[in-house]
Structures are given as C-alpha cells and as structure tokens.
Scaffold this motif. Structure first.
Motif, short mmCIF file in Angstrom:
data_model
loop_
_atom_site.label_atom_id
_atom_site.label_comp_id
_atom_site.label_asym_id
_atom_site.label_seq_id
_atom_site.Cartn_x
_atom_site.Cartn_y
_atom_site.Cartn_z
N ASP A 69 11.30 8.54 -5.54
CA ASP A 69 9.87 8.27 -5.29
C ASP A 69 8.99 9.26 -6.04
O ASP A 69 7.99 8.89 -6.67
CB ASP A 69 9.55 8.37 -3.80
N LEU B 104 5.71 -2.75 -4.20
CA LEU B 104 6.65 -1.80 -4.75
C LEU B 104 6.29 -1.51 -6.20
O LEU B 104 5.61 -2.32 -6.85
CB LEU B 104 8.09 -2.32 -4.65
N ASP B 105 6.73 -0.34 -6.72
CA ASP B 105 6.32 -0.02 -8.09
C ASP B 105 7.45 0.47 -8.99
O ASP B 105 7.18 0.84 -10.13
CB ASP B 105 5.16 0.98 -8.09
N VAL C 276 11.80 -5.87 2.84
CA VAL C 276 10.80 -4.81 2.76
C VAL C 276 10.10 -4.62 4.11
O VAL C 276 9.90 -3.48 4.57
CB VAL C 276 9.77 -5.13 1.65
N TRP D 132 13.18 -0.15 -5.38
CA TRP D 132 14.15 -1.21 -5.13
C TRP D 132 15.41 -1.00 -5.95
O TRP D 132 15.34 -0.62 -7.13
CB TRP D 132 13.55 -2.57 -5.49
N LEU E 284 8.55 -8.11 -6.36
CA LEU E 284 8.45 -6.79 -5.76
C LEU E 284 7.06 -6.20 -5.96
O LEU E 284 6.50 -5.56 -5.05
CB LEU E 284 9.51 -5.86 -6.35
N GLN F 168 6.32 2.00 3.96
CA GLN F 168 6.57 0.93 3.00
C GLN F 168 7.44 1.48 1.85
O GLN F 168 7.07 2.47 1.22
CB GLN F 168 5.25 0.42 2.43
N PRO F 169 8.58 0.89 1.58
CA PRO F 169 9.36 1.37 0.44
C PRO F 169 8.64 1.15 -0.88
O PRO F 169 7.95 0.14 -1.05
CB PRO F 169 10.66 0.56 0.51
N ARG F 170 8.80 2.10 -1.79
CA ARG F 170 8.20 1.99 -3.12
C ARG F 170 9.20 1.49 -4.15
O ARG F 170 8.82 0.91 -5.16
CB ARG F 170 7.67 3.35 -3.57
N LEU G 213 14.36 3.48 -0.07
CA LEU G 213 14.25 2.41 -1.05
C LEU G 213 14.88 1.14 -0.48
O LEU G 213 15.88 1.20 0.25
CB LEU G 213 14.96 2.75 -2.35
#
Length: 290
Positions: A278, A175-176, A141, A155, A170, A151-153, A115
């Motif tokens: 995640d 990111l989600d 990121v 934060w 974001l 890719q980080p999802r 993250l």
C-alpha cells in the motif's frame, strides 16, 4: 489458432528509460512481505504438495497440508514478523473473514495492509462475464472492508489470475493497484485511469522455491542475493523487492528459523525501506503527480 489480440493493459517501458524513483529517506530498495492468507474448499482440487490424490474428494493429504497454514503456520509466521517489527501486506481471500476470524483480529492488532485476493484460492475467476465479475469483485471487496474496517487498495487474483476486465472493474470499486503482473522491479502505470502495477514475485516465493526442492539455507541465500542485486540496480532509481510467503509452507517447523534469518538480514540493511505494498503504491502515485 493464432491470437490477434494485442496487450493494451500496459505499454512496453524499458527500465533504463524511466524517470528515477526516489524512496523515502534515501532508501534504495523498498521491501514488503506479501503474506498469502487463503481459504481452500474441501471438495475442489487446489494447490497440492502431491498430485496423486489431488482429484479425490475429500483429499485429506493435500487439504490437510494446506489447512496447516491457518491452524498453525500463520501463528509461527506472525511470531517472526513481530520479532522483526515487520508489517505484513496480506493477500486475503475474503472467505477467511468467515472461517478464521481470529486471524483477522490478529492482523487488526498489527495494522496489516489488507489486499483483496479473491474469495477462495480453490476457484479462479477466468471465464466470468463482465457482470459476473463485477458482482464477484464487489462481494470480495465489500466482505474484506466489512471485516477489517478498511477498503482494500490492492488486488492479487487467486493464482494471479485476471480477466481482461479486472483492472477497470477494480478501479470502479476504488482500488488503485494490482500485483498480478510480475514483470518488473518498479511500479508502473496501467492504461486504466488511476491504476498501477506493483511488483510481486513468483520466483522469490516460498511455494515455488520449496516446492522445487530449495533448502532452508538456500532460501536465506536467495533472499540475500535478491536484495544485493536490487540494491546495486537501484544506484540511480529505486527498486521493489517482494517476499511472497504462504503459512502452510514457510510456517512448517523445520523452515521457521530460516525465515527468521532472512528477515533479520533484511531488517539490518541500511538502505532498505521495509514497508507495505500500500505504501509503495501510494508513494509512487504521489511521486508521479509531482
């Protein structure tokens, strides 16, 4: 000065009025370990164990205390996570990739979830303009994606800080979910398309607990108490338990066996889903679309 700005990031939603959450295989509590892996600057005041020297440059006492984490504490913590087969959800300062590449390599070997956690925990993003923050977040990121190949999802801001623009920026970056809003035991949707909040904790958090005088045996009991209550609450709808760790705190030698005991307890529970943030976010998003 009286504030007139309303909170439009998320709506009030009492936990008693929601659609039930079902975790995989009938689990009642989804548990993840939020492992904070951070870089601190030697010439900026940062998290301190003793405030008496916190404004000195250099601050050998407090910088050294923090620096124990990447030098020693993280490796002791990894031993415990490996022993119990737990995959960490790593809250990663992007500067770690430059300063401690061996830690990145260790995480890649273990398939950690990565993250984004800002650039360094010595600098918060409060006060940035939207464009300044857009460039900052893109750099953070992008650096993490390049270092980890992923890719980080998720934060979490340094010091759990955001601006009013952070979630939407974001989302633009792909990111989600965010962890900054520690106000729930379940994930929930934000009023930003595609973005959710996943529970994190400043209470079941080694930095706050041990900083306030909690002993090792008390820490183990607190972990048990947290799980037991969430398990009871989850009779009709799943709950999330986050365990927040900092290697310069939990990685101290005299605390190590208590982390081991806490993890052994969690692994032994029959109704637990030991997972990553995640996976929790992904499951909730999929369930919400059904």
């Amino acid at each position: 000065m009286t504030s007139t700005r309303q909170n439009d990031l998320f709506d009030y939603s009492p936990i008693t009025d929601r659609q039930p959450i079902r975790w995989p295989d009938g689990a009642r509590v989804a548990v993840y370990v939020g492992l904070n892996i951070e870089h601190f600057l030697i010439d900026r005041p940062s998290t301190s164990i003793w405030p008496g020297t916190a404004d000195l440059v250099p601050d050998a006492l407090n910088y050294g205390w923090r620096d124990y984490g990447p030098r020693v504490g993280i490796w002791r913590t990894i031993e415990s996570l490996d022993r119990h087969g737990i995959q960490a959800s790593v809250l990663l300062n992007s500067a770690v990739a430059d300063h401690y590449p061996q830690i990145i390599s260790a995480g890649l070997e273990r398939n950690w979830a990565w993250l984004a956690h800002g650039r360094t925990n010595s600098i918060l993003q409060a006060g940035m303009t939207r464009e300044e923050e857009r460039r900052y977040l893109a750099d953070v990121v992008g650096t993490i994606a390049a270092a980890t190949g992923r890719q980080p999802r998720g934060w979490m801001g340094p010091g759990l800080t955001e601006t009013f623009n952070t979630p939407s920026l974001l989302a633009e970056l792909g990111l989600d979910y965010v962890l900054d809003w520690t106000n729930d035991d379940q994930p929930y949707r934000l009023n930003v398309p595609g973005m959710i909040s996943v529970p994190y904790t400043v209470e079941l958090n080694d930095l706050l607990l041990f900083g306030n005088g909690t002993t090792g045996p008390e820490f183990v009991q607190i972990v048990k108490d947290q799980y037991e209550q969430l398990h009871t609450d989850a009779e009709h709808s799943g709950r999330v338990m986050a365990l927040a760790l900092h290697p310069f705190v939990i990685g101290q030698p005299f605390r190590h066996k208590y982390l081991d005991q806490a993890l052994a307890y969690l692994v032994a529970q029959p109704d637990v889903w030991l997972t990553t943030s995640d996976e929790i976010a992904g499951h909730f998003q999929r369930m919400s679309r059904e």
